[in-house]
Design a protein around this motif. Sequence first.
Motif, PDB file in Angstrom:
ATOM      1  N   PRO A   1      30.472  35.987  33.238  1.00 56.98           N
ATOM      2  CA  PRO A   1      31.855  35.620  32.920  1.00 56.98           C
ATOM      3  C   PRO A   1      32.834  36.787  33.052  1.00 56.98           C
ATOM      4  CG  PRO A   1      30.345  34.764  31.261  1.00 56.98           C
ATOM      5  CD  PRO A   1      29.537  35.642  32.173  1.00 56.98           C
ATOM      6  N   HIS A   2      32.454  37.980  32.586  1.00 60.40           N
ATOM      7  CA  HIS A   2      33.378  39.102  32.636  1.00 60.40           C
ATOM      8  C   HIS A   2      33.683  39.492  34.076  1.00 60.40           C
ATOM      9  CE1 HIS A   2      35.450  42.781  31.732  1.00 60.40           C
ATOM     10  NE2 HIS A   2      34.549  43.499  32.369  1.00 60.40           N
ATOM     11  N   ARG A   3      32.666  39.497  34.902  1.00 60.84           N
ATOM     12  CA  ARG A   3      32.879  39.846  36.312  1.00 60.84           C
ATOM     13  C   ARG A   3      33.742  38.795  37.004  1.00 60.84           C
ATOM     14  NH1 ARG A   3      28.016  43.339  38.792  1.00 60.84           N
ATOM     15  NH2 ARG A   3      27.903  44.821  37.085  1.00 60.84           N
ATOM     16  N   LEU A   4      33.516  37.526  36.685  1.00 60.44           N
ATOM     17  CA  LEU A   4      34.370  36.469  37.240  1.00 60.44           C
ATOM     18  C   LEU A   4      35.815  36.654  36.783  1.00 60.44           C
ATOM     19  CD1 LEU A   4      31.950  33.422  36.897  1.00 60.44           C
ATOM     20  CD2 LEU A   4      32.813  34.401  39.036  1.00 60.44           C
ATOM     21  N   GLU A   5      35.970  37.103  35.532  1.00 58.00           N
ATOM     22  CA  GLU A   5      37.315  37.329  35.000  1.00 58.00           C
ATOM     23  C   GLU A   5      38.028  38.462  35.770  1.00 58.00           C
ATOM     24  OE1 GLU A   5      39.157  35.553  33.145  1.00 58.00           O
ATOM     25  OE2 GLU A   5      40.800  37.029  33.167  1.00 58.00           O
ATOM     26  N   LEU A   6      37.272  39.513  36.093  1.00 54.93           N
ATOM     27  CA  LEU A   6      37.857  40.603  36.885  1.00 54.93           C
ATOM     28  C   LEU A   6      38.329  40.093  38.248  1.00 54.93           C
ATOM     29  CD1 LEU A   6      35.407  43.593  36.164  1.00 54.93           C
ATOM     30  CD2 LEU A   6      37.774  43.345  35.368  1.00 54.93           C
ATOM     31  N   ALA A   7      37.520  39.223  38.864  1.00 51.35           N
ATOM     32  CA  ALA A   7      37.908  38.642  40.159  1.00 51.35           C
ATOM     33  C   ALA A   7      39.174  37.803  40.008  1.00 51.35           C
ATOM     34  CB  ALA A   7      36.775  37.796  40.717  1.00 51.35           C
ATOM     35  N   ARG A   8      39.220  37.066  38.927  1.00 44.49           N
ATOM     36  CA  ARG A   8      40.392  36.221  38.671  1.00 44.49           C
ATOM     37  C   ARG A   8      41.656  37.085  38.523  1.00 44.49           C
ATOM     38  NH1 ARG A   8      40.246  30.937  36.657  1.00 44.49           N
ATOM     39  NH2 ARG A   8      38.079  31.186  36.032  1.00 44.49           N
ATOM     40  N   GLN A   9      41.488  38.227  37.823  1.00 39.99           N
ATOM     41  CA  GLN A   9      42.643  39.119  37.627  1.00 39.99           C
ATOM     42  C   GLN A   9      43.149  39.700  38.947  1.00 39.99           C
ATOM     43  OE1 GLN A   9      41.375  41.973  34.672  1.00 39.99           O
ATOM     44  NE2 GLN A   9      41.246  40.395  33.079  1.00 39.99           N
ATOM     45  N   LEU A  10      42.233  39.809  39.923  1.00 38.60           N
ATOM     46  CA  LEU A  10      42.657  40.312  41.235  1.00 38.60           C
ATOM     47  C   LEU A  10      43.396  39.243  42.030  1.00 38.60           C
ATOM     48  CD1 LEU A  10      39.412  42.233  42.314  1.00 38.60           C
ATOM     49  CD2 LEU A  10      41.612  43.274  41.727  1.00 38.60           C
ATOM     50  N   GLY A  11      43.247  37.990  41.607  1.00 36.12           N
ATOM     51  CA  GLY A  11      43.939  36.912  42.323  1.00 36.12           C
ATOM     52  C   GLY A  11      43.011  35.889  42.950  1.00 36.12           C
TER      53      GLY A  11
END
Lengths: 391, 218
Positions: A221-231
Amino acid sequence: MRALTWQGTKKVSVETVADPEIVNPRDAIIRVTATAICGSDLHLYDGVIPSMQAGDILGHEFMGEVVETGSDSTLTKGQRVVVPFTISCGGCFHCRITQFSACENSNPSEKQDMSEQLYGHPMAGIFGYSHMTGGFAGGQAEYVRVPFSDVGPIAVPDHLDDEQVLFLSDILPTGWMAADNAGIGPDDTVAVWGCGPVGLFAVQSALAMGAAQVIAIDHYPHRLELARQLGAETVNFHTSDVREALMEMSGGIGVDAVIDAVGMEAHGFAIDNMLDIAKQTIGIGADRASALKQAILAVRPGGRVSVPGVYGGMTDKFPLGALMEKGLQLRTGQTHVQRYMKDLLGMIEEGKLDTTFLISHRLPLEQAAEGYRQFRNAQDSWTKVVLKPGG
Amino acid sequence: MRHDHPARWPWLALAGVGLAALPLAAAAAKRRGREADPDSAPGHTARRSSGEYRVVGRSVTIARPRAELYAFWREFPNLSQFMANLEKVEPAGSEPGHHTWHIRTIAGQVRAVDTRIAREVDGELIAWRSTGDSEVDTEGRVTFADAPGERGTRVSLIIAYKPAAGAVGDALANLARQSPELQARHDLKRFKMLMETGEIATAARTRAEHQRETEEAR
């Protein structure tokens, strides 16, 4: 000096070893100020890359200060440089056409036999990455001997701190080349398997190249969240059927390009992946390639497949029919770091790229073994570990 | 009983005593004899070796001018810079093209082999052959040809030698990773490194370690 050494599968330790010296005229000695643990170091840690020897110094992402130069080095003492993970001579056929990671002269001749037998051609030299790639001592150490120091290292301006530029050594150009290999253009739809450092940088690069839609796939989940923050949009493969999701999210067409930033130790529950895990565990060594297999099925006909993820051997049940019948293009390879470094440094200076978001942990070199253990076992929260020698 | 340690430069060391027909010429003739066979692969890549000689060969492309590479090789004493088990080559007597090669053996002994230049074409070809009173029977040929485009020069090294212990000796040498083919390949790669980069790649971290490795390779 102190250095992180490989001692066996899942066993690394910081030891005292002899300081490196200038051996060849084009060498330089770098005092390491920052170095990182790479996802591909975990393949070494897990013992799935052959030709490791106890005592090998690991680390291929490093930067530091030039403290000694050979007679033919173009560096000067006191310069701050980032060093590419691949060692390239600059003068052979492949270096001349900027395929630096295929350098013909950096891997000692007697070390070339294994990869030549395995792959048909020898591999180039790589810092801290098994004896198949030369057995060069790596950068998770206080000092490193850097061959061909007139070709690889890039000087960085003082106003950029270590953490802003360290990833020029590998993962930033690797993510960028992954997107470049996927032929990303404006309005493209792209899916990226793996939200580790390379996957996240591939997401960032694809967006910078103008992609209309980037979908990142992982289960942390945290890594997916980082991807989401990138757009990026995200898909968790534990909770969703990836191919189905990608088809729907791309309006039934399929994505234009896919990027496998996972490599040979893919997770996944498909029956063939479980079989591959079993084989890898008992040492009959098929690469687990479930991410790549899934990517090939998910990409649209005529689409592009880019593979920055590391593979070392063979795989079973490769979807060759899908590759051919859908008319896919497949591009892969170790990164031609020297080809991209200068432009990427420029983008960092202009504030167009920031890579520091990735760093979750900073440790003194002395605690490197703990860094490996956590980076291996707590992947959700330990996204990137930067080690500081002398710290 | 083995009273004579084989040199670790086995295309010389495995060679037996006595001179026979010139094996490289024979291999070429054999290739010509297959004119009906549309195969332009070099003779030394043939799946079957002919007669009592082994023929091994290897090509590399070196991004340097042909004349420069030729001149470096033609100066035979230079060869010890990249041939791992060659201590030195020196001119023998006053006759031009006559050399003595000093080759290290596994036991650290040095064996002398006399050669004469059998043929040379300026900038293109150098061929040498062990002399009649030499204790080994071998010949070698290096050719230099312009590579397409800007690639530089194609350098091919072909060695013929007479294995002392025949097929069994060959297999044993292969097991010990000292096959003539491997040795020729490594030497040629080091030649390429030296010409293209001015140095020979090593992972040694210290000069002492480098020294040790160089000695072990011999």
